[in-house]
Design an enzyme around this catalytic site. Structure first.
Site, PDB file in Angstrom:
ATOM      1  CG  HIS A   3      -1.847  -8.635   0.754  1.00  0.00           C
ATOM      2  ND1 HIS A   3      -1.130  -7.290   0.497  1.00  0.00           N
ATOM      3  CD2 HIS A   3      -2.944  -8.254   0.502  1.00  0.00           C
ATOM      4  CE1 HIS A   3      -2.103  -6.212   0.220  1.00  0.00           C
ATOM      5  NE2 HIS A   3      -3.450  -7.110   0.248  1.00  0.00           N
ATOM      6  CE1 TYR A  48      -3.121  -2.761   0.676  1.00  0.00           C
ATOM      7  CE2 TYR A  48      -3.749  -2.051   2.693  1.00  0.00           C
ATOM      8  CZ  TYR A  48      -3.920  -2.952   1.931  1.00  0.00           C
ATOM      9  OH  TYR A  48      -4.910  -4.078   1.981  1.00  0.00           O
TER      10      TYR A  48
HETATM   11  N1  LIG Z   1      -6.246  -8.064   2.041  1.00  0.00           N
HETATM   12  C1  LIG Z   1      -6.558  -7.512   0.929  1.00  0.00           C
HETATM   13  O1  LIG Z   1      -6.345  -8.305  -0.305  1.00  0.00           O
HETATM   14  C2  LIG Z   1      -7.404  -6.259   0.766  1.00  0.00           C
HETATM   15  C3  LIG Z   1      -7.875  -5.692  -0.513  1.00  0.00           C
HETATM   16  C4  LIG Z   1      -8.654  -4.482  -0.206  1.00  0.00           C
HETATM   17  C5  LIG Z   1      -8.798  -3.793   0.978  1.00  0.00           C
HETATM   18  N2  LIG Z   1      -7.911  -4.236   2.068  1.00  0.00           N
HETATM   19  C6  LIG Z   1      -8.179  -3.582   3.196  1.00  0.00           C
HETATM   20  O2  LIG Z   1      -9.347  -3.251   3.702  1.00  0.00           O
HETATM   21  C7  LIG Z   1      -9.559  -1.805   3.761  1.00  0.00           C
HETATM   22  C8  LIG Z   1     -10.851  -1.340   3.465  1.00  0.00           C
HETATM   23  O3  LIG Z   1     -11.125  -1.493   1.825  1.00  0.00           O
HETATM   24  P1  LIG Z   1     -11.220  -0.466   0.750  1.00  0.00           P
HETATM   25  O4  LIG Z   1     -10.794   0.716   1.364  1.00  0.00           O
HETATM   26  O5  LIG Z   1     -10.908  -1.015  -0.630  1.00  0.00           O
HETATM   27  O6  LIG Z   1     -12.949  -0.219   0.948  1.00  0.00           O
HETATM   28  P2  LIG Z   1     -14.087   0.406   1.784  1.00  0.00           P
HETATM   29  O7  LIG Z   1     -13.664   0.492   3.220  1.00  0.00           O
HETATM   30  O8  LIG Z   1     -15.130  -0.755   1.818  1.00  0.00           O
HETATM   31  O9  LIG Z   1     -14.531   1.518   1.285  1.00  0.00           O
HETATM   32  C9  LIG Z   1     -13.895   2.768   1.244  1.00  0.00           C
HETATM   33  C10 LIG Z   1     -14.760   3.901   0.378  1.00  0.00           C
HETATM   34  O10 LIG Z   1     -15.935   4.194   1.084  1.00  0.00           O
HETATM   35  C11 LIG Z   1     -15.836   5.548   1.576  1.00  0.00           C
HETATM   36  N3  LIG Z   1     -16.282   5.629   2.986  1.00  0.00           N
HETATM   37  C12 LIG Z   1     -15.810   5.297   3.898  1.00  0.00           C
HETATM   38  N4  LIG Z   1     -16.535   5.559   4.890  1.00  0.00           N
HETATM   39  C13 LIG Z   1     -17.753   6.179   4.437  1.00  0.00           C
HETATM   40  C14 LIG Z   1     -18.995   6.606   5.105  1.00  0.00           C
HETATM   41  N5  LIG Z   1     -19.331   6.478   6.201  1.00  0.00           N
HETATM   42  N6  LIG Z   1     -19.670   7.166   4.176  1.00  0.00           N
HETATM   43  C15 LIG Z   1     -19.509   6.946   2.813  1.00  0.00           C
HETATM   44  N7  LIG Z   1     -18.554   6.595   2.192  1.00  0.00           N
HETATM   45  C16 LIG Z   1     -17.358   6.185   3.149  1.00  0.00           C
HETATM   46  C17 LIG Z   1     -14.208   5.774   1.111  1.00  0.00           C
HETATM   47  O11 LIG Z   1     -14.102   7.414   0.931  1.00  0.00           O
HETATM   48  P3  LIG Z   1     -13.364   8.369   1.994  1.00  0.00           P
HETATM   49  O12 LIG Z   1     -11.900   7.944   2.156  1.00  0.00           O
HETATM   50  O13 LIG Z   1     -13.497   9.680   0.772  1.00  0.00           O
HETATM   51  O14 LIG Z   1     -14.348   8.681   3.023  1.00  0.00           O
HETATM   52  C18 LIG Z   1     -13.752   5.038   0.354  1.00  0.00           C
HETATM   53  O15 LIG Z   1     -13.978   5.371  -0.986  1.00  0.00           O
HETATM   54  C19 LIG Z   1      -8.255  -1.243   2.783  1.00  0.00           C
HETATM   55  O16 LIG Z   1      -8.301   0.154   3.037  1.00  0.00           O
HETATM   56  C20 LIG Z   1      -7.248  -2.274   3.188  1.00  0.00           C
HETATM   57  O17 LIG Z   1      -6.850  -1.763   4.418  1.00  0.00           O
HETATM   58  C21 LIG Z   1      -7.329  -5.481   2.082  1.00  0.00           C
END
Ligand SMILES: NC(=O)c1ccc[n+]([C@@H]2O[C@H](COP(=O)([O-])OP(=O)(O)OC[C@H]3O[C@@H](n4cnc5c(N)ncnc54)[C@H](OP(=O)(O)O)[C@@H]3O)[C@@H](O)[C@H]2O)c1
Length: 269
Positions: A100, A44
Site C-alpha cells: 500500500h 479500508y
Molecule cells: N493506494 C492508495 O493509497 C489510495 C489512496 C486513495 C484512494 N485509493 C483508492 O482509490 C479509490 C478512489 O479514490 P477516492 O475514493 O479517494 O476518490 P475519487 O474516486 O476521486 O472520488 C470519490 C468521490 O467522488 C464522488 N463521486 C464519484 N463519482 C462521482 C460522479 N460521477 N459525480 C460526482 N461525484 C462523484 C464520490 O461521492 P459518492 O460516493 O457520494 O458518489 C466521492 O465523494 C479509493 O476508493 C480507493 O479504492 C487508494
C-alpha cells in the site's frame, strides 16, 4: 510474472468508505451495474464487504478482479496478513496484491519486503503483484530486488490536477502499468470550465471526461462512488473517446495539486 499486456480491467470500483451495510449495498449495486474490478485494502475495513458482495452476487469468482493492499503496519507480517485478507474476503486468491505504501520513513526498506511479496505470488495466493505510492526510487529498488517483469502496476494519485507524468513514464519504461487513485480528485471537479466545455461537447459529465482523459493516457482508473447513478456514469466513461486536441488541453490542467500527502510518506517525484 507481470503480463505486460494490461491484465487489469481499465475501470474498477474504489471501495474506500464502503463499510457497513451501506457499503455492502453500494458494492452489490456496482456489481449489478457491471463492475468486475474491485479495489480494496487491509486498512479500508472493506475486505469483508467485498467478499460478501462477490458471494451474494451469484457471479463466478473467476469473473472478478480483486485487488487488496498490504498496510504498512503489516509489512513485517506480510505473508500472514495476506492470509488474513483472503480469509476476510473468503477467497482462495487475490488477483492483485499491492504494497500500500513504502515503509513509513522507509522503515522497513523495500529490500525487506518486496521479495516476500514475490513469494506470495509464487505461492498462488496473488495472481499478480504490484506497489502503491512508490516513487521512482522505490520502483528502482524493487526492480533491483526482484527483477523486471514482476510488478504489474504502481497505484498512485493521478487526476487532471496531479498527472504525475514523470513517475508514470518511469513506470511504463519499466513495463509497470499505472493505476490512478483519486481519479475524480475526490469529487472536486465541478468548478473546472474546461472539463465542463468538453463534457458539453460529448454530452457527458465532467467526471466522465476526467476519467476518459486518464484512460486516454493509458491509466487504469478506480473511481469510488456509493451512488448507483454515479457508478454507472463512471463505468460508461470507457465509451468516450477524446481527440488529441482535447487530451492536450486537459493535460494542461496539471497543477501538481496533491490531496493525499501524509507526513510520514515518501519524498514524491
Ligand atoms: N493506494 C492508495 O493509497 C489510495 C489512496 C486513495 C484512494 N485509493 C483508492 O482509490 C479509490 C478512489 O479514490 P477516492 O475514493 O479517494 O476518490 P475519487 O474516486 O476521486 O472520488 C470519490 C468521490 O467522488 C464522488 N463521486 C464519484 N463519482 C462521482 C460522479 N460521477 N459525480 C460526482 N461525484 C462523484 C464520490 O461521492 P459518492 O460516493 O457520494 O458518489 C466521492 O465523494 C479509493 O476508493 C480507493 O479504492 C487508494
Amino acid at each position: 510474472m507481470s503480463t505486460g499486456e494490461g491484465a487489469l480491467p481499465r475501470i474498477g470500483l474504489g471501495t474506500f468508505g464502503l463499510t457497513g451495510a451501506g457499503g455492502l449495498g453500494a458494492l452489490l449495486s456496482a456489481i449489478s451495474i457491471g463492475y468486475r474490478h474491485i479495489d480494496t485494502a487491509q486498512s479500508y475495513g472493506t475486505e469483508e464487504n467485498v467478499g460478501r458482495a462477490i458471494a451474494r452476487s451469484g457471479i463466478l469468482r473467476n469473473d472478478f478482479f480483486v485487488t487488496t493492499k498490504v498496510t504498512t503496519a503489516n509489512l513485517v507480517r506480510l505473508e500472514e496478513s495476506v492470509d488474513d485478507s483472503l480469509n476476510l474476503m473468503g477467497l482462495g486468491y487475490a488477483d492483485l496484491v499491492l504494497i500500500h505504501w513504502p515503509g513509513r520513513y522507509d522503515d522497513p526498506p523495500v529490500s525487506d519486503y518486496i521479495g516476500r511479496l514475490a513469494r506470495v505470488q509464487d505461492s498462488g495466493k496473488a495472481s499478480l503483484i504490484g506497489v502503491s505510492n512508490f516513487t521512482r526510487a522505490h520502483v528502482d529498488q524493487a526492480i533491483a530486488e526482484i527483477g523486471l517483469g514482476r510488478l504489474e502496476t504502481n497505484q498512485f494519485e493521478q487526476n487532471v490536477f496531479l498527472q504525475n507524468r514523470v513517475l508514470a513514464d518511469h513506470c511504463r519504461d519499466a513495463g509497470i502499468g499505472v493505476t490512478a487513485y483519486m481519479p475524480l480528485a475526490g469529487g472536486r471537479l465541478d468548478q473546472t470550465p474546461l472539463l465542463a466545455e468538453i463534457a458539453a461537447r460529448h454530452d457527458a459529465g465532467v467526471n466522465q471526461i476526467a476519467l476518459a482523459f486518464l484512460l486516454a493516457i493509458g491509466s487504469v482508473v478506480i473511481p469510488k462512488s456509493a451512488t448507483p447513478e454515479r457508478q454507472k456514469s463512471n463505468l460508461e466513461a470507457a465509451t468516450i473517446t477524446l481527440d488529441d486536441a482535447e487530451v492536450a488541453a486537459l493535460a494542461a490542467l496539471d497543477r501538481g495539486q496533491r490531496f493525499i500527502d501524509p507526513e510520514w510518506g515518501p519524498d514524491w517525484d
